[in-house]
Design a protein around this motif. Structure first.
Motif, PDB file in Angstrom:
ATOM      1  N   SER A   1       0.936  -1.238  -0.038  1.00 23.13           N
ATOM      2  CA  SER A   1      -0.091   0.070   0.024  1.00 23.13           C
ATOM      3  C   SER A   1       1.108   1.294   0.028  1.00 23.13           C
ATOM      4  N   THR A   2       2.423   1.260   0.150  1.00 25.02           N
ATOM      5  CA  THR A   2       3.197   2.121   0.065  1.00 25.02           C
ATOM      6  C   THR A   2       4.006   2.324  -1.160  1.00 25.02           C
ATOM      7  N   SER A   3       4.217   3.513  -1.539  1.00 27.70           N
ATOM      8  CA  SER A   3       4.883   3.351  -3.016  1.00 27.70           C
ATOM      9  C   SER A   3       6.300   2.914  -2.654  1.00 27.70           C
ATOM     10  N   VAL A   4       7.023   2.994  -1.687  1.00 28.58           N
ATOM     11  CA  VAL A   4       8.395   2.669  -1.234  1.00 28.58           C
ATOM     12  C   VAL A   4       8.281   0.992  -0.895  1.00 28.58           C
ATOM     13  N   ARG A   5       7.322   0.297  -1.044  1.00 29.84           N
ATOM     14  CA  ARG A   5       6.939  -0.936  -0.428  1.00 29.84           C
ATOM     15  C   ARG A   5       7.992  -1.448   0.945  1.00 29.84           C
ATOM     16  N   CYS A   6       7.482  -0.406   1.910  1.00 32.44           N
ATOM     17  CA  CYS A   6       8.134  -0.511   3.382  1.00 32.44           C
ATOM     18  C   CYS A   6       6.836  -0.878   4.147  1.00 32.44           C
ATOM     19  N   GLY A   7       7.020  -1.545   5.417  1.00 34.02           N
ATOM     20  CA  GLY A   7       5.962  -2.119   6.055  1.00 34.02           C
ATOM     21  C   GLY A   7       5.637  -1.335   7.214  1.00 34.02           C
ATOM     22  N   ASP A   8       6.384  -0.082   7.258  1.00 35.80           N
ATOM     23  CA  ASP A   8       6.219   0.845   8.444  1.00 35.80           C
ATOM     24  C   ASP A   8       5.562   2.151   7.990  1.00 35.80           C
ATOM     25  N   ARG A   9       4.273   2.180   8.281  1.00 34.50           N
ATOM     26  CA  ARG A   9       3.538   3.487   7.943  1.00 34.50           C
ATOM     27  C   ARG A   9       4.168   4.735   8.015  1.00 34.50           C
ATOM     28  N   GLU A  10       4.818   4.818   8.975  1.00 34.02           N
ATOM     29  CA  GLU A  10       5.741   6.171   9.559  1.00 34.02           C
ATOM     30  C   GLU A  10       6.799   6.309   8.702  1.00 34.02           C
ATOM     31  N   ALA A  11       7.523   5.227   8.312  1.00 34.18           N
ATOM     32  CA  ALA A  11       8.924   5.556   7.666  1.00 34.18           C
ATOM     33  C   ALA A  11       8.473   5.680   6.058  1.00 34.18           C
ATOM     34  N   ALA A  12       7.492   5.121   5.891  1.00 36.13           N
ATOM     35  CA  ALA A  12       7.139   5.237   4.229  1.00 36.13           C
ATOM     36  C   ALA A  12       7.197   6.458   3.727  1.00 36.13           C
ATOM     37  N   PRO A  13       6.580   7.418   4.080  1.00 36.54           N
ATOM     38  CA  PRO A  13       6.547   8.890   3.599  1.00 36.54           C
ATOM     39  C   PRO A  13       7.856   9.499   3.774  1.00 36.54           C
ATOM     40  N   LEU A  14       8.689   9.000   4.870  1.00 38.65           N
ATOM     41  CA  LEU A  14      10.063   9.649   4.743  1.00 38.65           C
ATOM     42  C   LEU A  14      11.037   9.160   3.774  1.00 38.65           C
ATOM     43  N   MET A  15      10.783   7.808   3.373  1.00 36.66           N
ATOM     44  CA  MET A  15      11.434   7.068   2.484  1.00 36.66           C
ATOM     45  C   MET A  15      11.270   7.762   1.126  1.00 36.66           C
ATOM     46  N   GLU A  16       9.932   7.990   0.781  1.00 35.83           N
ATOM     47  CA  GLU A  16       9.379   8.645  -0.421  1.00 35.83           C
ATOM     48  C   GLU A  16      10.175   9.990  -0.579  1.00 35.83           C
ATOM     49  N   LYS A  17       9.896  10.740   0.514  1.00 35.63           N
ATOM     50  CA  LYS A  17      10.505  12.083   0.601  1.00 35.63           C
ATOM     51  C   LYS A  17      12.080  12.112   0.207  1.00 35.63           C
ATOM     52  N   ALA A  18      12.824  11.267   0.693  1.00 33.55           N
ATOM     53  CA  ALA A  18      14.320  10.968   0.607  1.00 33.55           C
ATOM     54  C   ALA A  18      14.541  10.846  -0.922  1.00 33.55           C
ATOM     55  N   ILE A  19      13.796   9.680  -1.598  1.00 32.65           N
ATOM     56  CA  ILE A  19      14.193   9.623  -2.861  1.00 32.65           C
ATOM     57  C   ILE A  19      13.591  10.740  -3.764  1.00 32.65           C
ATOM     58  N   LEU A  20      12.567  11.297  -3.592  1.00 34.89           N
ATOM     59  CA  LEU A  20      12.529  12.615  -4.453  1.00 34.89           C
ATOM     60  C   LEU A  20      13.288  13.457  -4.283  1.00 34.89           C
ATOM     61  N   GLU A  21      13.883  13.990  -3.192  1.00 40.53           N
ATOM     62  CA  GLU A  21      14.731  14.927  -2.932  1.00 40.53           C
ATOM     63  C   GLU A  21      16.107  14.448  -3.647  1.00 40.53           C
ATOM     64  N   ALA A  22      16.457  13.346  -3.606  1.00 40.17           N
ATOM     65  CA  ALA A  22      17.813  12.805  -4.278  1.00 40.17           C
ATOM     66  C   ALA A  22      17.571  12.944  -5.817  1.00 40.17           C
ATOM     67  N   ALA A  23      16.183  12.552  -6.325  1.00 41.55           N
ATOM     68  CA  ALA A  23      15.896  12.730  -7.837  1.00 41.55           C
ATOM     69  C   ALA A  23      16.021  14.193  -8.109  1.00 41.55           C
ATOM     70  N   GLU A  24      15.656  14.950  -7.565  1.00 37.87           N
ATOM     71  CA  GLU A  24      15.579  16.411  -7.677  1.00 37.87           C
ATOM     72  C   GLU A  24      17.115  17.023  -8.108  1.00 37.87           C
ATOM     73  N   VAL A  25      17.757  16.545  -7.202  1.00 35.07           N
ATOM     74  CA  VAL A  25      19.198  16.940  -7.606  1.00 35.07           C
ATOM     75  C   VAL A  25      20.075  15.982  -8.490  1.00 35.07           C
TER      76      VAL A  25
END
Lengths: 325, 325, 325, 325
Positions: free
Chosen positions: D140-164
């Protein structure tokens, strides 16, 4: 490759099944810009003109001489009982495709494999056919025999058997020219054992022998040993009763082997069988399209299988370089 | 196991080499408290009474019918040219040892393998020998033949050949009883192809056939197919021309196969060969201790090899449980 | 070979078990006149100074951290529960023997493998040790560490753990120098996957990584990629975060890998276990002779295993010729 | 099977490449009437939306972090340098297809495999996620993480890396539930070594560890050993630092393993490379469609690969019957 596939099917009515086998090969992977890439070469031939309907009956009434009964036991009744499956002669198309590649590899180092019908029913070919002759004659005859005189007699024998709803077997010989000495792994992956294994996987094969083979069992050491001589300054075996293999290694002489094919089990004559569900004896009459003798189609298959095994050994021995220029 | 090894050597002077082969097997690993532990079973038989001296000469002058020449090419001259090496019949001791274990596994599920000399030279055994008869007779004869009348004739043929410094070949038949139907892997690891591969690894084997074998090639479908019948409420094949294999799977009938052995290549008669160092033709006279016919010693070897392959298949099929109680 | 075996055992009291392991290797087959013959090389090391008595108890009370319990389940209770069996560190003697041969093959084409203790417990070695330094220092220290300053600290850590009846783990690094680029088979037999497979077969290994390994998972592409540069007219990777492997193929840089060893499970401290026969919880106290840290003995084992895998790949690639002059 | 393939691709813009991968699987052989037939199951997914054009440049200018350079050396320059080849992440589609079948087999005996993103960049998931939670949350998470709280943080980290124009790596954990004890072959085909081998064949994997893995190397025997206890009348390991494997055999606890993925090597930032034809240093800028982090797509791939290896072991052990009813 396509020419190799086309060789599988003699275009002579009566000799082979009337099923239309176009067998167009398509390459899915492994080549790029006319060269192999190192990736596995995937090829596909679609089964067309398939008529599974007649096979429905064999689900419960196994055909004598076919794998129907053991396959049913093996797969708990869930085996694909339709024609064209893994127990079908159709699988040899894949062997011929792989053989076409193996032949190219072998040709790059000067090795050639020629096969031909040595006997069909009671008709025998001459046994001392020259390489040039084999190359020219075999595929010009409908029965894939290298002897122009025996060929029409073989054809006649097949047509006569077919006429009375029966079938014939035969022996295919293969000869591999210019295989260097010392090829093979002693004991467990010997040259003859790997060839035999591969050949017994061809449907309808019941025997494999090298050189004088079963005749050697009736001979004497003094008659069966091949003496060594010097020819053109080189050590060679004078005769080749060994069929080019000693101790599992190639001797430097041609590899010569014979493969016995049983008569096609599918015959029009009424045969006894059993309905394995009701466990009642019954009669079976086959009406489908069948080859009255598998030998003509088997010749290029034997050629292909010998080529595949030899190509593997030549790669293993380092004689075929990893990258061909 | 020791009894199996002892069966390899008929204690009849003249029939086999006078070399003393005690062949005492020692188990190094894999058993504990009378059971296997799951670890590999390592066994060792020391080569005793070895006399490498006569072999020195074959280093440069290959013996006809032996692997001397191809082995020399294969190993760049560094092959161990002494007797008892990998191209020697001595290696069959290891096969008999492994076979002894395989037989125990097969016996645990009721499968029995019996082999015997079917022909030696031009003497043939009866072909319809009963299981009980084979069990009783074979190892009571010096030539390992199941036919009491043929046995002395075979022995006589061997002694006569030996007297004139020559040797004989022969055919060994093996029969595997009570193999259930459906054993084997279609196409690439078929039952017959794996058996053939293993059998061709036995030294001096030149041919392998199943059931009617090469005779099938001269037969007709209507005569060669085995009809199915109901016997005691069970589906069975009435005859067994297939030798118990169809489509690479066991049929439920006995597995029957024939193995052609060439005449012992080591003969006392003078033979032509070449000194491969000076590249000059020469004559060779062998004086060592040789069996004038390998068939008597080959019978338990064929039995062992068939047992090894079948045991593998039975384990693979799940019919032999992982842990025997 | 004997020197290789001797390297397995540091002669420093306290660091390794007090069991006397002489480990004299005897070659049974495969060599002749100082050369290999092409036949399998069989070597044997006899297990001496074996005392199975303490192991009797583990038959029913599995030791934590050992394979006792799963092995008992796997082999239905018939597993050889004595020390020195297949789950024992003794098996690594065989790996070192095979590795000694592999190293000779690799040396013939200029490839050298050096391993060393990277960490033991919480003590870390310097990570930028030069090849010459490793060659000189590693086996001069009791802990097989290439860093002269870290070595005594590692030794101290081991002795302290041993004193309180406990044990330590550590990381072994191996470096393979002068491996040419392009070695490995993509996808299913890749260089890293074959190395990892082989390394995980060493007892007590819990992790394997290449180059920056698990650290790479926390890095960024711009920091973890190795740029290509021209050095002395040749294409090369400037850095080696990849550890010498990309896409399963060698890059031309050193292969660098790390192997995590868990602390020796055999400790003198009282541990909880279960009598699996009575299914009752109990306490277990081990009194036998144990290494307080497996790393010092593991260093030559890792070296051997990497050598074996690389030698296989070099033979497969044709870089090691079939016959060495 | 199609649902499994669909799980490979999170439908969240920015997280994965914008390449359209429909990945429709077609079954060519091996099934009939909704069941497998025993014949090999052949499946095909056509590569669509392929744009080889950008890859033309990498033929001569290898991309850092990719296999371009070693593959060029390995295949003499004839490697297929276009995207989608054997060094491409596209190959994982085939692993997911095979894994879908393996999962079905494992499910038939109650074994379930669940994988999830344990870390992405510097963001870590909780490590004690319950089985039910994993089943519900991961996909149910875009990053395939089992922890609902960590998932959006992981997504954010990926988007930030992609941006640069950069990329991230991460660690995938897989857990196999209800694997019975005693599965695996000691020494050379151990459970952990086969899993490691298979996992290292996934592109971008740089490390594999079981249970406490590299942390075990810094631990002590008294802390790292898992005690045995009696739970509900059964012998069990109380903790699972071993990750469910001891001595190459399953312990009866969940198999727990971690796989380190490096950051995607394809980044938009300018990188140094070399034109291997002219042997001149140059700069490389990649403009194609790339995933800024492979972890989300890697989760179902790890799940598939673990399933394939375990299914093989369960068949080998006889726990999955040859014919499923």
């Amino acid at each position: 490759m396509q020419p190799e596939l086309d060789r599988r099917i003699p275009r002579r009515p009566g000799i082979t099944s009337t099923r239309i086998e176009e067998d167009k090969a398509e390459i899915l992977s492994g080549t790029f810009q006319g060269r192999t890439t190192g990736a596995p070469i995937t090829m596909i031939v679609q089964n067309k003109d398939v008529d599974p309907q007649p096979y429905e009956r064999f689900r419960d009434i196994p055909r004598p001489g076919h794998a129907d009964y053991p396959a049913r036991v093996r797969y708990g009744g869930f085996n694909d009982y339709r024609g064209g499956g893994r127990f079908s002669g159709r699988m040899t198309v894949a062997l011929v495709m792989a053989g076409a590649i193996a032949k190219k590899l072998l040709a790059s180092i000067g090795i050639e494999i020629l096969a031909y019908a040595l006997t069909i029913g009671n008709v025998s070919s001459k046994t001392d056919l020259a390489r040039e002759e084999l190359r020219k004659v075999v595929y010009s005859t409908s029965v894939r025999c290298g002897d122009r005189e025996a060929a029409p007699l073989m054809e006649k024998a097949i047509l006569e058997a077919a006429e009375v709803g029966d079938s014939l077997g035969g022996v295919v010989r293969a000869v591999a020219y210019d295989v260097p000495p010392g090829i093979g792994e002693p004991l467990f992956d010997s040259l003859d054992s790997e060839l035999a294994k591969a050949l017994f996987n061809i449907p309808a094969v019941k025997g494999v022998e090298f050189g004088s083979g079963f005749d050697a069992a009736r001979s004497r050491g003094s008659l069966n040993n091949d003496p060594l001589v010097v020819k053109e300054g080189k050590v060679q075996f004078e005769t080749n009763r060994a069929g080019g293999v000693l101790g599992g290694l190639s001797t430097g002489r041609e590899i010569v082997l014979q493969v016995a094919f049983k008569p096609t089990p599918s015959i029009r004559r009424k045969q006894s069988s059993v309905n394995v569900v009701s466990v009642e004896e019954t009669k079976l009459e086959l009406t489908g399209r069948h080859d009255p003798c598998v030998v003509p189609k088997a010749v290029p298959v034997v050629e292909a299988v010998v080529s595949i095994v030899l190509a593997d050994f030549m790669i293993r021995s380092g004689k075929i370089p990893k990258i061909l220029e």
